[in-house]
Design a protein around this motif. Structure first.
Motif, PDB file in Angstrom:
ATOM      1  N   MET A 174      -2.513  -5.284  -2.222  1.00 14.06           N
ATOM      2  CA  MET A 174      -2.675  -4.608  -0.933  1.00 14.06           C
ATOM      3  C   MET A 174      -2.098  -3.199  -1.072  1.00 14.06           C
ATOM      4  O   MET A 174      -0.893  -3.047  -1.276  1.00 14.06           O
ATOM      5  CB  MET A 174      -1.943  -5.411   0.129  1.00 14.06           C
ATOM      6  CG  MET A 174      -1.572  -4.688   1.386  1.00 14.06           C
ATOM      7  SD  MET A 174      -2.699  -5.068   2.735  1.00 14.06           S
ATOM      8  CE  MET A 174      -4.169  -4.196   2.270  1.00 14.06           C
ATOM      9  N   ASP A 175      -2.965  -2.193  -1.003  1.00 15.03           N
ATOM     10  CA  ASP A 175      -2.573  -0.794  -1.205  1.00 15.03           C
ATOM     11  C   ASP A 175      -2.084  -0.176   0.105  1.00 15.03           C
ATOM     12  O   ASP A 175      -2.465  -0.625   1.190  1.00 15.03           O
ATOM     13  CB  ASP A 175      -3.805  -0.027  -1.724  1.00 15.03           C
ATOM     14  CG  ASP A 175      -3.429   1.230  -2.495  1.00 15.03           C
ATOM     15  OD1 ASP A 175      -2.232   1.554  -2.593  1.00 15.03           O
ATOM     16  OD2 ASP A 175      -4.356   1.878  -3.013  1.00 15.03           O
ATOM     17  N   ASP A 176      -1.252   0.851   0.008  1.00 16.98           N
ATOM     18  CA  ASP A 176      -0.787   1.624   1.179  1.00 16.98           C
ATOM     19  C   ASP A 176      -0.213   0.718   2.265  1.00 16.98           C
ATOM     20  O   ASP A 176      -0.438   0.951   3.460  1.00 16.98           O
ATOM     21  CB  ASP A 176      -1.943   2.438   1.788  1.00 16.98           C
ATOM     22  CG  ASP A 176      -2.579   3.395   0.802  1.00 16.98           C
ATOM     23  OD1 ASP A 176      -1.947   3.686  -0.221  1.00 16.98           O
ATOM     24  OD2 ASP A 176      -3.703   3.844   1.054  1.00 16.98           O
ATOM     25  N   PHE A 177       0.527  -0.319   1.876  1.00 20.86           N
ATOM     26  CA  PHE A 177       1.008  -1.279   2.856  1.00 20.86           C
ATOM     27  C   PHE A 177       1.927  -0.627   3.881  1.00 20.86           C
ATOM     28  O   PHE A 177       2.811   0.157   3.533  1.00 20.86           O
ATOM     29  CB  PHE A 177       1.751  -2.435   2.171  1.00 20.86           C
ATOM     30  CG  PHE A 177       2.195  -3.493   3.139  1.00 20.86           C
ATOM     31  CD1 PHE A 177       1.281  -4.386   3.659  1.00 20.86           C
ATOM     32  CD2 PHE A 177       3.510  -3.568   3.555  1.00 20.86           C
ATOM     33  CE1 PHE A 177       1.670  -5.355   4.566  1.00 20.86           C
ATOM     34  CE2 PHE A 177       3.916  -4.525   4.472  1.00 20.86           C
ATOM     35  CZ  PHE A 177       2.983  -5.421   4.981  1.00 20.86           C
ATOM     36  N   ALA A 231       6.673   0.116  -5.244  1.00 23.21           N
ATOM     37  CA  ALA A 231       6.895   1.294  -4.407  1.00 23.21           C
ATOM     38  C   ALA A 231       6.083   2.459  -4.959  1.00 23.21           C
ATOM     39  O   ALA A 231       6.155   2.753  -6.153  1.00 23.21           O
ATOM     40  CB  ALA A 231       8.372   1.644  -4.375  1.00 23.21           C
ATOM     41  N   GLU A 232       5.310   3.099  -4.098  1.00 19.77           N
ATOM     42  CA  GLU A 232       4.464   4.226  -4.505  1.00 19.77           C
ATOM     43  C   GLU A 232       5.168   5.550  -4.223  1.00 19.77           C
ATOM     44  O   GLU A 232       5.966   5.646  -3.295  1.00 19.77           O
ATOM     45  CB  GLU A 232       3.190   4.281  -3.660  1.00 19.77           C
ATOM     46  CG  GLU A 232       2.302   3.092  -3.703  1.00 19.77           C
ATOM     47  CD  GLU A 232       1.004   3.395  -2.974  1.00 19.77           C
ATOM     48  OE1 GLU A 232      -0.028   3.358  -3.653  1.00 19.77           O
ATOM     49  OE2 GLU A 232       1.003   3.680  -1.761  1.00 19.77           O
ATOM     50  N   GLY A 233       4.836   6.570  -4.991  1.00 17.70           N
ATOM     51  CA  GLY A 233       5.295   7.922  -4.685  1.00 17.70           C
ATOM     52  C   GLY A 233       6.775   8.142  -4.899  1.00 17.70           C
ATOM     53  O   GLY A 233       7.419   8.891  -4.172  1.00 17.70           O
TER      54      GLY A 233
HETATM   55 CA    CA Z   1      -1.620   3.762  -2.457  1.00 20.93          CA
END
Ligand code: CA
Ligand code: C2E
Ligand code: CA
Ligand code: CA
Length: 275
Positions: A174-177, A231-233
């Protein structure tokens, strides 16, 4: 004042005409780009916090435009989605990503972004099977990233597609949760393997105490549901330390590496610990 209004109106019309023309140009260029193709993939690593090693890469598409140079996905993915060209582009990305990943060590995975349009296309499962077969890639090494946008429509049909993909042996992330609605309900209803915490929460870690609480909550929820949390970014050592402390499984971001072309991945594929 009346004359002024007409001026504004004329200005707006001219602006609109230019915008429509620009969009049309992107669309025509995109058709040519698909035929060639003028696309390439860059790869950004995931760092597993348990052993400080690279566990996989996300494929991110770029457009090598003949006159404009490298074009970012935000400029052409939306146009490709409106015109259904995204299905052809998405198929190219899947095949190319699997082909590249097949050259990496077996423990390194590959994640591919799926647009909601592509997710609903009838041939998705067949496309995935073909890409895996062609590359000779173990399905367990492929992960498909979908956003909440996919889940907003007909949830029974969505669930059926997700289960079909899971039966192929691939993983679903699940992206950009946290950016959409009813995220928690989705986690209970759908068989995700991974939650990617949206980068807006990571950016807020240093400045908003509630961001820390949110990240901790997502991480422990993920753990209790048997899901990996990424964790993204992640851009600073401080964020990395906070995420370790919060029990996050993996991190991704400029601090570890920017997305790089396939030819520049060698130092990241060595299996060595990342400091
Ligand atoms: Ca993303
Ligand atoms: P995404 O899937 O959320 O991908 C993460 C984006 O954040 C990437 O931008 C990546 O370069 C950027 N990023 C990574 N680390 C950092 C960081 O530390 N700081 C900041 N500020 N940004 C970071 P990119 O490559 O421009 O892609 C943007 C979006 O375009 C992606 O968001 C994804 O939604 C879409 N996209 C990219 N490639 C594909 C594709 O092959 N298919 C589809 N359907 N969509 C794609
Ligand atoms: Ca993604
Ligand atoms: Ca995004």
């Amino acid at each position: 004042a009346k004359g002024e209004g007409r001026g504004v109106h004329r200005f707006f019309e001219a602006w609109m005409a230019t915008a429509v023309q620009a969009r049309r140009t992107v669309e025509l260029d995109l058709r040519a780009a698909l035929a060639e193709p003028q696309f390439e993939l860059h790869f950004q690593p995931f760092l597993a916090l348990g052993n400080n090693r690279i566990s996989g890469f996300e494929a991110l598409v770029r457009w090598r435009h003949p006159t404009r140079g490298l074009v970012a996905p935000s400029e052409f993915i939306p146009v490709a989605e409106e015109t259904a060209m995204i299905v052809t582009l998405g198929e190219w990305v899947l095949r190319e990503a699997c082909r590249e990943a097949a050259r990496w060590p077996d423990h390194i995975g590959i994640s591919v972004n799926l647009s909601p349009v592509q997710f609903r296309s009838a041939a998705l499962a067949l496309t995935v099977v073909a890409a895996l077969g062609e590359a000779g890639l173990d399905p367990r090494r492929l992960e498909l990233e979908i956003t909440e946008g996919v889940l907003l429509q007909d949830s029974e049909a969505t669930l059926a597609i997700l289960h079909q993909l899971k039966r192929l042996g691939v993983r679903i992330a699940m992206d950009d949760f946290g950016t959409g609605y009813s995220s928690l309900g989705y986690l209970r209803a759908f068989p995700f393997d991974k939650i990617k915490i949206d980068r807006s929460f990571i950016a807020d870690l240093a400045v908003r105490p509630d961001a820390v609480a949110i990240v901790r909550a997502i991480t422990s929820l993920g753990a209790s549901l048997g899901m990996t949390t990424t964790a993204e970014g992640v851009e600073t050592p401080e964020q990395l330390a906070q995420l370790r402390h919060a029990g996050c499984t993996e991190v991704q971001g400029y601090l570890i590496s920017r997305p790089r072309p396939a030819a520049e991945l060698l130092p990241l594929l060595s299996g060595a610990e990342v400091p």
